[in-house]
Design a protein around this motif. Structure first.
Motif, PDB file in Angstrom:
ATOM      1  N   LEU A 178      33.052  28.685  33.095  1.00 20.69           N
ATOM      2  CA  LEU A 178      32.213  29.865  32.995  1.00 20.69           C
ATOM      3  C   LEU A 178      33.071  31.078  32.700  1.00 20.69           C
ATOM      4  O   LEU A 178      34.255  31.082  33.002  1.00 20.69           O
ATOM      5  N   PRO A 179      32.480  32.124  32.157  1.00 21.23           N
ATOM      6  CA  PRO A 179      33.232  33.365  32.042  1.00 21.23           C
ATOM      7  C   PRO A 179      33.566  33.859  33.455  1.00 21.23           C
ATOM      8  O   PRO A 179      32.983  33.377  34.419  1.00 21.23           O
ATOM      9  N   GLN A 180      34.467  34.833  33.559  1.00 16.55           N
ATOM     10  CA  GLN A 180      34.867  35.264  34.905  1.00 16.55           C
ATOM     11  C   GLN A 180      33.759  36.052  35.595  1.00 16.55           C
ATOM     12  O   GLN A 180      33.070  36.848  34.996  1.00 16.55           O
ATOM     13  N   TYR A 181      33.635  35.800  36.896  1.00 14.82           N
ATOM     14  CA  TYR A 181      32.629  36.466  37.705  1.00 14.82           C
ATOM     15  C   TYR A 181      33.316  37.483  38.607  1.00 14.82           C
ATOM     16  O   TYR A 181      34.190  37.118  39.394  1.00 14.82           O
ATOM     17  N   ILE A 182      32.905  38.735  38.496  1.00 15.07           N
ATOM     18  CA  ILE A 182      33.463  39.769  39.362  1.00 15.07           C
ATOM     19  C   ILE A 182      32.334  40.178  40.301  1.00 15.07           C
ATOM     20  O   ILE A 182      31.272  40.632  39.855  1.00 15.07           O
ATOM     21  N   GLY A 183      32.553  40.021  41.611  1.00 18.18           N
ATOM     22  CA  GLY A 183      31.492  40.223  42.584  1.00 18.18           C
ATOM     23  C   GLY A 183      31.152  41.675  42.890  1.00 18.18           C
ATOM     24  O   GLY A 183      31.789  42.599  42.396  1.00 18.18           O
ATOM     25  N   ALA A 184      30.140  41.840  43.730  1.00 21.70           N
ATOM     26  CA  ALA A 184      29.623  43.172  44.039  1.00 21.70           C
ATOM     27  C   ALA A 184      30.645  44.041  44.778  1.00 21.70           C
ATOM     28  O   ALA A 184      30.682  45.256  44.597  1.00 21.70           O
ATOM     29  N   ASP A 185      31.464  43.417  45.634  1.00 18.13           N
ATOM     30  CA  ASP A 185      32.435  44.212  46.401  1.00 18.13           C
ATOM     31  C   ASP A 185      33.854  44.039  45.902  1.00 18.13           C
ATOM     32  O   ASP A 185      34.809  44.392  46.603  1.00 18.13           O
ATOM     33  N   ALA A 186      33.994  43.495  44.739  1.00 14.27           N
ATOM     34  CA  ALA A 186      35.339  43.236  44.217  1.00 14.27           C
ATOM     35  C   ALA A 186      36.038  44.536  43.846  1.00 14.27           C
ATOM     36  O   ALA A 186      35.405  45.504  43.433  1.00 14.27           O
ATOM     37  N   VAL A 187      37.352  44.514  44.010  1.00 12.72           N
ATOM     38  CA  VAL A 187      38.163  45.645  43.565  1.00 12.72           C
ATOM     39  C   VAL A 187      39.240  45.073  42.662  1.00 12.72           C
ATOM     40  O   VAL A 187      40.101  44.323  43.110  1.00 12.72           O
ATOM     41  N   VAL A 188      39.161  45.393  41.384  1.00 13.69           N
ATOM     42  CA  VAL A 188      40.132  44.847  40.443  1.00 13.69           C
ATOM     43  C   VAL A 188      40.878  46.004  39.794  1.00 13.69           C
ATOM     44  O   VAL A 188      40.284  46.851  39.149  1.00 13.69           O
ATOM     45  N   GLU A 189      42.207  46.018  39.995  1.00 17.63           N
ATOM     46  CA  GLU A 189      43.007  47.104  39.427  1.00 17.63           C
ATOM     47  C   GLU A 189      44.218  46.512  38.764  1.00 17.63           C
ATOM     48  O   GLU A 189      44.998  45.835  39.424  1.00 17.63           O
ATOM     49  N   ARG A 190      44.428  46.772  37.544  1.00 17.70           N
ATOM     50  CA  ARG A 190      45.599  46.261  36.815  1.00 17.70           C
ATOM     51  C   ARG A 190      45.686  44.758  36.988  1.00 17.70           C
ATOM     52  O   ARG A 190      46.407  44.244  37.845  1.00 17.70           O
ATOM     53  N   SER A 222      40.074  51.112  35.924  1.00 16.01           N
ATOM     54  CA  SER A 222      38.865  50.328  35.658  1.00 16.01           C
ATOM     55  C   SER A 222      38.172  50.039  36.981  1.00 16.01           C
ATOM     56  O   SER A 222      38.794  49.918  38.021  1.00 16.01           O
ATOM     57  N   LYS A 223      36.847  49.978  36.905  1.00 21.63           N
ATOM     58  CA  LYS A 223      36.079  49.732  38.127  1.00 21.63           C
ATOM     59  C   LYS A 223      34.961  48.776  37.744  1.00 21.63           C
ATOM     60  O   LYS A 223      33.950  49.159  37.173  1.00 21.63           O
ATOM     61  N   VAL A 224      35.170  47.506  38.051  1.00 21.96           N
ATOM     62  CA  VAL A 224      34.206  46.496  37.623  1.00 21.96           C
ATOM     63  C   VAL A 224      33.584  45.813  38.826  1.00 21.96           C
ATOM     64  O   VAL A 224      34.288  45.334  39.709  1.00 21.96           O
ATOM     65  N   THR A 225      32.247  45.767  38.880  1.00 21.94           N
ATOM     66  CA  THR A 225      31.585  45.061  39.985  1.00 21.94           C
ATOM     67  C   THR A 225      30.360  44.325  39.464  1.00 21.94           C
ATOM     68  O   THR A 225      29.764  44.713  38.455  1.00 21.94           O
ATOM     69  N   ASN A 230      26.975  45.450  37.006  1.00 23.28           N
ATOM     70  CA  ASN A 230      25.828  44.611  36.686  1.00 23.28           C
ATOM     71  C   ASN A 230      25.655  44.388  35.180  1.00 23.28           C
ATOM     72  O   ASN A 230      24.599  44.623  34.623  1.00 23.28           O
ATOM     73  N   CYS A 231      26.724  43.927  34.547  1.00 27.29           N
ATOM     74  CA  CYS A 231      26.657  43.679  33.112  1.00 27.29           C
ATOM     75  C   CYS A 231      27.143  42.283  32.752  1.00 27.29           C
ATOM     76  O   CYS A 231      27.886  41.666  33.503  1.00 27.29           O
ATOM     77  N   VAL A 232      26.704  41.834  31.586  1.00 26.14           N
ATOM     78  CA  VAL A 232      27.234  40.600  31.001  1.00 26.14           C
ATOM     79  C   VAL A 232      27.946  41.040  29.738  1.00 26.14           C
ATOM     80  O   VAL A 232      27.349  41.677  28.876  1.00 26.14           O
TER      81      VAL A 232
END
Lengths: 241, 372
Positions: free
Chosen positions: A151-163, B288-291, B307-309
């Motif tokens: 699947l493509p990557q799933y980033i959750g509701a509370d995820a924090v992704v930086e660099r 970047s801020k992705v959720t 909330n995007c695809v």
């Protein structure tokens, strides 16, 4: 690296063999196979891990040979009981001694030997550098690989992704900072992955914190792993700890 | 190796996905960033052991679909025994009324002569679901039925599944009739436009339909045959979505952001194949801020995504904010652009227009390749 350019150089010089070399810092030169050349790039001497290096041109282990000559040399080498059957230790030195014409092709670009965990970790971390010279996104120079059915990557509701560099199959519900995630890596909610490399299928469970580590394939980490200076090493036998 | 060969059918006149269908058939629509809708029926067939497939398209095969399907190798079809062929109806292409699936089958009758399979499984190219057709076929054969139809029981048929057929089923799972979903009841058995029957019966029905009316579709003739033939219903469980209008496309994509829902559709032992691209992993930059999003590979993200695809190779620049959007491949959202509730088609560039916000219950559409 564009091998065509190296081939052109090889043909221009009418060389018997051409060896790609890269300039390394002089203080590191003792770690490599060093080529000593004249002004034209013609190799006059080859020293394996010299204590007092005469140049800083390290062999990249990339060679272009004239096939007929190489074939002859390989057959001769095969019959030689004293040979260790290695390009750097046997074939190249023999060619030099035989007076063959060897040239050094200088490569200017990103190059990293990933033969140790440290360097493998570093090479991955290098990708996060904005000024990184290795452009994996270059549409004119695609790096082909096996594309996993994921699947493509799933980033959750509370995820924090930086660099980060994240690929398909990953599920990120926690924090990922300055890290590289391989296919199918999972970071649970509340987990933190910092300055680390997660190999395919590596999982970091809730509450675990991973800093400066390289997690091997399919390892599931449930406790905190911290390392101050060197990247931490975890063996695959450390399952479910 | 299956006893059946497969037919992947195109959407009939009753289905219309505005704007997006202008460029390509529904089967070629991008889905969940990485896939195209047609990957689902093809993968279902391949995983079910169906090696010989015919893909029907309504108009001259569009470049995108042809390129995507190719020879079908990437769907894990046996390279020697398997065959994936794209067919269409050449003569009445521009005349909507006459451009039916029956017409397409009639024109390509000789293609069926070469196929030795006893049965045929027919699946739609405009619905998203995973199903094991070998189990479907097995149930069909064991029941002794003439035709078996796959359906999905729903409780939201009032405002979902527009333009779909419903089945009236009796207690013995026999199909009494088929009728369109008029949206006047919550609970309905939605027909998944998926059939299994003997190849010979299929050819008989096709020719009968052709003789009866130029407008008849396969669904029409099967509906008519419910009395004289033994037509049974087979229930489907798991995720099911029809891409039968613009809203359903938008919603189906966004609802799969819920990983729990996604696991109802994607299973470890049932891979959904697609044409791969050797894209680089996606890069998330400082700031970047992705959720709550599903992101394909090859993207460069500096902005805010919620909330995007997102499809392959998109660029979301610094200060950009996108919410509730379904974005195709190679889209650029420029600095400071704020976009919400949209379907943004491939290659679009949202740069100068700084606020593009549609209403949540009427999602907007940005044309393919458009520059805003």
């Amino acid at each position: 690296m564009n091998y065509d350019k190296m081939l052109e150089y090889h043909k221009q010089n009418n060389a018997d063999a051409t060896i790609a070399v890269i300039e390394v810092p002089m203080k590191e030169a003792s770690r490599f196979g060093i080529m000593n050349t004249d002004e034209t790039g013609h190799i006059v001497e080859f020293e394996e891990k010299p204590e007092h290096p005469k140049s800083n041109l390290a062999s990249m282990g990339i060679y272009i040979f004239n096939w007929k000559l190489l074939r002859k040399m390989l057959l001769a080498d095969m019959k030689n009981a004293d040979s260790s059957h290695d390009f750097g230790k046997d074939i190249i030195p023999t060619m030099l001694n035989d007076g063959k014409s060897l040239y050094a092709y200088k490569f200017k670009g990103y190059w990293k030997d990933v033969g140790t965990i440290d360097s493998l970790w570093e090479a991955n971390m290098d990708l996060l550098d904005k000024n990184n010279k290795l452009d994996l996104n270059d549409p004119n120079w695609k790096i082909y690989t096996e594309d996993a059915t994921a699947l493509p990557q799933y980033i959750g509701a509370d995820a924090v992704v930086e660099r980060a560099f994240i690929t398909q199959g990953c599920v990120v519900d926690g924090t990922v900072k300055n890290s590289v995630l391989f296919t199918g890596a999972k970071v649970a909610a509340g987990a933190k992955v910092i300055d680390s490399v997660l190999m395919p299928g590596a999982e970091v469970a809730e509450g675990a914190v991973v800093t400066r580590a390289l997690l091997p394939m399919a390892l599931r980490l449930e406790r905190t792993l911290l390392s101050e200076t060197q990247p931490a090493r975890i063996s695959s036998s450390l399952q479910n700890e | 190796m299956s006893k059946a060969f497969g037919i992947i059918n195109f959407a009939g006149n009753n289905i219309q996905v505005n704007d997006m269908q202008a460029y390509r058939p529904i089967g070629a629509f991008s889905f969940l960033g990485r896939y195209r809708v047609i990957d689902f029926p093809i993968s279902n067939m391949s995983n079910s052991g169906i090696d010989v497939m015919q893909v029907y398209v309504r108009r001259k095969p569009p470049r995108s679909l042809v390129e995507h399907i190719g020879t079908g190798r990437h769907y894990n079809i046996n390279s020697k025994r398997g065959k994936l062929i794209t067919l269409f109806q050449e003569s009445n292409i521009d005349n909507g009324i006459y451009n039916t699936d029956i017409a397409a089958y009639m024109e390509n009758l000789d293609c069926f002569d070469e196929i030795n399979s006893e049965y045929v499984v027919i699946a739609p190219s405009y619905m998203v679901y995973t199903a094991d057709y070998s189990a479907f076929l097995k149930t069909h054969i064991e029941s002794g039925a003439d035709i078996t139809l796959m359906y999905h029981s729903v409780d939201n048929a009032k405002d979902h599944f527009p333009n779909c057929q419903t089945l009236n089923i009796n207690k013995q799972k026999g199909v009494l009739s088929m009728e369109p979903n008029l949206g006047n009841a919550k609970n309905r058995n939605i027909f998944m436009d998926t059939y299994v029957m003997k190849k010979d019966l299929f050819l008989d029905l096709v020719q009968k339909a052709h003789k009866l009316s130029s407008m008849y579709t396969l669904a029409d003739i099967v509906n008519e045959s419910c009395e004289e033939l033994d037509v049974r219903a087979y229930p489907h469980r798991g995720y099911f979505a029809t891409i039968s209008d613009f809203n359903s496309y938008y919603e189906a994509n966004l609802e799969l952001i819920d990983l729990k829902k996604a696991t109802d559709l994607f299973h470890d032992n049932w891979p959904i194949y697609t044409r791969t691209n050797d894209s680089c992993p996606t890069q998330y930059f400082e700031g970047s801020k992705v959720t709550s999003s599903v992101i394909s590979n090859g993207c460069l993200i500096e902005g805010t995504v919620e909330n995007c695809v997102i499809g392959r190779g998109c660029t979301i620049k610094e200060g950009a904010v996108i919410k509730n959007c379904v974005i195709g491949a190679d889209v650029v959202i420029g600095k400071g652009v704020h976009a919400e509730n949209l379907v943004i088609d491939k290659h679009a560039r949202l740069i100068r227009g700084k606020r593009i916000i549609a209403s949540p219950d009427k999602p907007g559409y940005i044309k393919r390749g458009d520059k805003l």
